[in-house]
Design a protein around this motif. Sequence first.
Motif, PDB file in Angstrom:
ATOM      1  N   MET A  82     -28.324  15.739 -23.915  1.00  0.00           N
ATOM      2  CA  MET A  82     -27.023  15.085 -24.041  1.00  0.00           C
ATOM      3  C   MET A  82     -26.437  14.777 -22.669  1.00  0.00           C
ATOM      4  SD  MET A  82     -23.411  16.493 -25.575  1.00  0.00           S
ATOM      5  CE  MET A  82     -23.081  17.331 -24.020  1.00  0.00           C
ATOM      6  N   MET A  83     -26.641  15.702 -21.704  1.00  0.00           N
ATOM      7  CA  MET A  83     -26.099  15.513 -20.364  1.00  0.00           C
ATOM      8  C   MET A  83     -26.756  14.312 -19.682  1.00  0.00           C
ATOM      9  SD  MET A  83     -23.798  17.807 -20.024  1.00  0.00           S
ATOM     10  CE  MET A  83     -23.497  17.821 -18.271  1.00  0.00           C
ATOM     11  N   VAL A  84     -28.051  14.143 -19.879  1.00  0.00           N
ATOM     12  CA  VAL A  84     -28.748  12.997 -19.293  1.00  0.00           C
ATOM     13  C   VAL A  84     -28.216  11.694 -19.893  1.00  0.00           C
ATOM     14  CG1 VAL A  84     -30.962  11.818 -19.073  1.00  0.00           C
ATOM     15  CG2 VAL A  84     -30.838  14.303 -18.779  1.00  0.00           C
ATOM     16  N   ALA A  85     -28.053  11.679 -21.213  1.00  0.00           N
ATOM     17  CA  ALA A  85     -27.544  10.482 -21.886  1.00  0.00           C
ATOM     18  C   ALA A  85     -26.119  10.162 -21.426  1.00  0.00           C
ATOM     19  CB  ALA A  85     -27.569  10.690 -23.403  1.00  0.00           C
ATOM     20  N   LEU A  86     -25.278  11.175 -21.300  1.00  0.00           N
ATOM     21  CA  LEU A  86     -23.905  10.973 -20.835  1.00  0.00           C
ATOM     22  C   LEU A  86     -23.868  10.464 -19.409  1.00  0.00           C
ATOM     23  CD1 LEU A  86     -21.606  13.883 -22.137  1.00  0.00           C
ATOM     24  CD2 LEU A  86     -21.244  11.425 -22.370  1.00  0.00           C
ATOM     25  N   PHE A  87     -24.769  10.988 -18.582  1.00  0.00           N
ATOM     26  CA  PHE A  87     -24.825  10.550 -17.182  1.00  0.00           C
ATOM     27  C   PHE A  87     -25.142   9.055 -17.104  1.00  0.00           C
ATOM     28  CE2 PHE A  87     -27.250   9.686 -13.289  1.00  0.00           C
ATOM     29  CZ  PHE A  87     -26.325  10.088 -12.332  1.00  0.00           C
ATOM     30  N   VAL A  88     -26.088   8.603 -17.914  1.00  0.00           N
ATOM     31  CA  VAL A  88     -26.467   7.190 -17.919  1.00  0.00           C
ATOM     32  C   VAL A  88     -25.278   6.337 -18.376  1.00  0.00           C
ATOM     33  CG1 VAL A  88     -27.956   5.452 -18.975  1.00  0.00           C
ATOM     34  CG2 VAL A  88     -28.908   7.658 -18.287  1.00  0.00           C
ATOM     35  N   VAL A  89     -24.597   6.787 -19.438  1.00  0.00           N
ATOM     36  CA  VAL A  89     -23.427   6.053 -19.942  1.00  0.00           C
ATOM     37  C   VAL A  89     -22.339   5.972 -18.881  1.00  0.00           C
ATOM     38  CG1 VAL A  89     -21.536   6.111 -21.621  1.00  0.00           C
ATOM     39  CG2 VAL A  89     -23.873   6.595 -22.359  1.00  0.00           C
ATOM     40  N   LEU A  90     -22.087   7.096 -18.206  1.00  0.00           N
ATOM     41  CA  LEU A  90     -21.063   7.123 -17.156  1.00  0.00           C
ATOM     42  C   LEU A  90     -21.438   6.215 -15.996  1.00  0.00           C
ATOM     43  CD1 LEU A  90     -20.211  10.940 -17.121  1.00  0.00           C
ATOM     44  CD2 LEU A  90     -18.615   9.085 -17.624  1.00  0.00           C
ATOM     45  N   LEU A  91     -22.700   6.233 -15.618  1.00  0.00           N
ATOM     46  CA  LEU A  91     -23.159   5.401 -14.498  1.00  0.00           C
ATOM     47  C   LEU A  91     -22.955   3.924 -14.806  1.00  0.00           C
ATOM     48  CD1 LEU A  91     -24.515   5.343 -11.714  1.00  0.00           C
ATOM     49  CD2 LEU A  91     -26.726   5.288 -12.889  1.00  0.00           C
ATOM     50  N   VAL A  92     -23.352   3.524 -16.004  1.00  0.00           N
ATOM     51  CA  VAL A  92     -23.181   2.125 -16.417  1.00  0.00           C
ATOM     52  C   VAL A  92     -21.696   1.774 -16.476  1.00  0.00           C
ATOM     53  CG1 VAL A  92     -23.505   0.481 -18.307  1.00  0.00           C
ATOM     54  CG2 VAL A  92     -25.353   2.048 -17.694  1.00  0.00           C
ATOM     55  N   GLY A  93     -20.897   2.695 -17.025  1.00  0.00           N
ATOM     56  CA  GLY A  93     -19.457   2.454 -17.139  1.00  0.00           C
ATOM     57  C   GLY A  93     -18.775   2.329 -15.790  1.00  0.00           C
TER      58      GLY A  93
ATOM     59  N   LEU B  27     -14.685  10.835 -20.721  1.00  0.00           N
ATOM     60  CA  LEU B  27     -16.107  11.182 -20.783  1.00  0.00           C
ATOM     61  C   LEU B  27     -16.490  12.137 -19.656  1.00  0.00           C
ATOM     62  CD1 LEU B  27     -17.909   7.835 -21.732  1.00  0.00           C
ATOM     63  CD2 LEU B  27     -17.699   9.898 -23.125  1.00  0.00           C
ATOM     64  N   PHE B  28     -15.857  11.960 -18.484  1.00  0.00           N
ATOM     65  CA  PHE B  28     -16.131  12.855 -17.361  1.00  0.00           C
ATOM     66  C   PHE B  28     -15.678  14.281 -17.678  1.00  0.00           C
ATOM     67  CE2 PHE B  28     -17.083   9.643 -14.010  1.00  0.00           C
ATOM     68  CZ  PHE B  28     -18.121  10.341 -13.402  1.00  0.00           C
ATOM     69  N   VAL B  29     -14.577  14.414 -18.413  1.00  0.00           N
ATOM     70  CA  VAL B  29     -14.112  15.749 -18.813  1.00  0.00           C
ATOM     71  C   VAL B  29     -15.155  16.412 -19.712  1.00  0.00           C
ATOM     72  CG1 VAL B  29     -12.399  16.993 -20.204  1.00  0.00           C
ATOM     73  CG2 VAL B  29     -11.652  15.252 -18.578  1.00  0.00           C
ATOM     74  N   ILE B  30     -15.696  15.648 -20.664  1.00  0.00           N
ATOM     75  CA  ILE B  30     -16.725  16.174 -21.564  1.00  0.00           C
ATOM     76  C   ILE B  30     -17.995  16.502 -20.781  1.00  0.00           C
ATOM     77  CG2 ILE B  30     -18.209  15.635 -23.538  1.00  0.00           C
ATOM     78  CD1 ILE B  30     -15.971  13.791 -24.553  1.00  0.00           C
ATOM     79  N   PHE B  31     -18.394  15.583 -19.902  1.00  0.00           N
ATOM     80  CA  PHE B  31     -19.606  15.772 -19.105  1.00  0.00           C
ATOM     81  C   PHE B  31     -19.480  17.002 -18.202  1.00  0.00           C
ATOM     82  CE2 PHE B  31     -22.129  15.013 -15.259  1.00  0.00           C
ATOM     83  CZ  PHE B  31     -23.376  14.759 -15.803  1.00  0.00           C
ATOM     84  N   SER B  32     -18.343  17.137 -17.538  1.00  0.00           N
ATOM     85  CA  SER B  32     -18.140  18.259 -16.616  1.00  0.00           C
ATOM     86  C   SER B  32     -18.072  19.585 -17.358  1.00  0.00           C
ATOM     87  CB  SER B  32     -16.859  18.038 -15.800  1.00  0.00           C
ATOM     88  OG  SER B  32     -16.946  16.852 -15.038  1.00  0.00           O
ATOM     89  N   SER B  33     -17.454  19.583 -18.532  1.00  0.00           N
ATOM     90  CA  SER B  33     -17.395  20.808 -19.341  1.00  0.00           C
ATOM     91  C   SER B  33     -18.798  21.235 -19.753  1.00  0.00           C
ATOM     92  CB  SER B  33     -16.523  20.581 -20.582  1.00  0.00           C
ATOM     93  OG  SER B  33     -15.209  20.222 -20.224  1.00  0.00           O
ATOM     94  N   GLY B  34     -19.598  20.257 -20.163  1.00  0.00           N
ATOM     95  CA  GLY B  34     -20.986  20.555 -20.526  1.00  0.00           C
ATOM     96  C   GLY B  34     -21.783  21.042 -19.336  1.00  0.00           C
ATOM     97  N   ALA B  35     -21.503  20.482 -18.160  1.00  0.00           N
ATOM     98  CA  ALA B  35     -22.210  20.891 -16.948  1.00  0.00           C
ATOM     99  C   ALA B  35     -21.884  22.337 -16.585  1.00  0.00           C
ATOM    100  CB  ALA B  35     -21.837  19.967 -15.793  1.00  0.00           C
ATOM    101  N   ILE B  36     -20.636  22.753 -16.788  1.00  0.00           N
ATOM    102  CA  ILE B  36     -20.240  24.141 -16.516  1.00  0.00           C
ATOM    103  C   ILE B  36     -20.951  25.084 -17.485  1.00  0.00           C
ATOM    104  CG2 ILE B  36     -18.316  25.787 -16.581  1.00  0.00           C
ATOM    105  CD1 ILE B  36     -16.521  23.464 -15.616  1.00  0.00           C
ATOM    106  N   LEU B  37     -20.974  24.707 -18.757  1.00  0.00           N
ATOM    107  CA  LEU B  37     -21.674  25.528 -19.757  1.00  0.00           C
ATOM    108  C   LEU B  37     -23.155  25.663 -19.399  1.00  0.00           C
ATOM    109  CD1 LEU B  37     -20.150  24.013 -23.037  1.00  0.00           C
ATOM    110  CD2 LEU B  37     -19.741  26.318 -22.165  1.00  0.00           C
TER     111      LEU B  37
END
Length: 221
Positions: free
Chosen positions: A138-149, A168-178
């Motif tokens: 999920m983190m890889v997919a979110l990173f790609v979405v964020l990069l494109v965005g 989305l960055f809040v969700i991505f960063s929360s997942g990264a901490i977990l």
Amino acid sequence: MENRLAHSYSTSESLISTHKVLRNTYMLLAMTLTFSAVVAFVAMQMNAPAMPWWGLLIGFYGLLFLTNATSNSSTGILSVFALTGFLGYTLGPILNRYIGAGLGDIVALAFGATALVFFACSAYVLTTKKDMSFLSGMMVALFVVLLVGIIANIFLAIPALGLALSSLFVIFSSGAILLATSNIIHGGETNYIRATVDLYVSIYNLFVSFLQIFGVLGSDD
């Protein structure tokens, strides 16, 4: 019997090593956050100009590469402080902009929200000992979405898209901490310098994202 003793000894050593990495990570994280805050304050006092997006990317990824390259040596400590000091410097103009606009309460709210998310995510993993490696995909997919965005928003500059990206960055960063915390306690990350950088960058992104979100919501009132 000997096999059980050997297994018990190996497990004990692994736990000691994990606790050492965790302790060193949080100690270095506290030091870098403090250093970053001091640098941000100095940048605010100097009225440092905002850094262009390309300068931020070059500085961040250049120092990130340096940190990863030196993470197994004592030089890695200096690289971490260089990276976090650089990011702290970039916060100075951002904070000046909010405070100058009379939005100091937004800064305090973003700081509180960042601290709450970080401690909540860390406490959840440390308490439950849950393996969060399933988040990797999920983190890889979110990173790609964020990069494109991010690339799209550089040219389009649409406020709604910027708000969506911050969320989305809040969700991505929360997942990264977990994920980062889980990697430490399950032995997936044994280098406290890399672990510190992972957590610091997540905290930085959380804070900046909350600033943008609360700033937009506050301006609508």
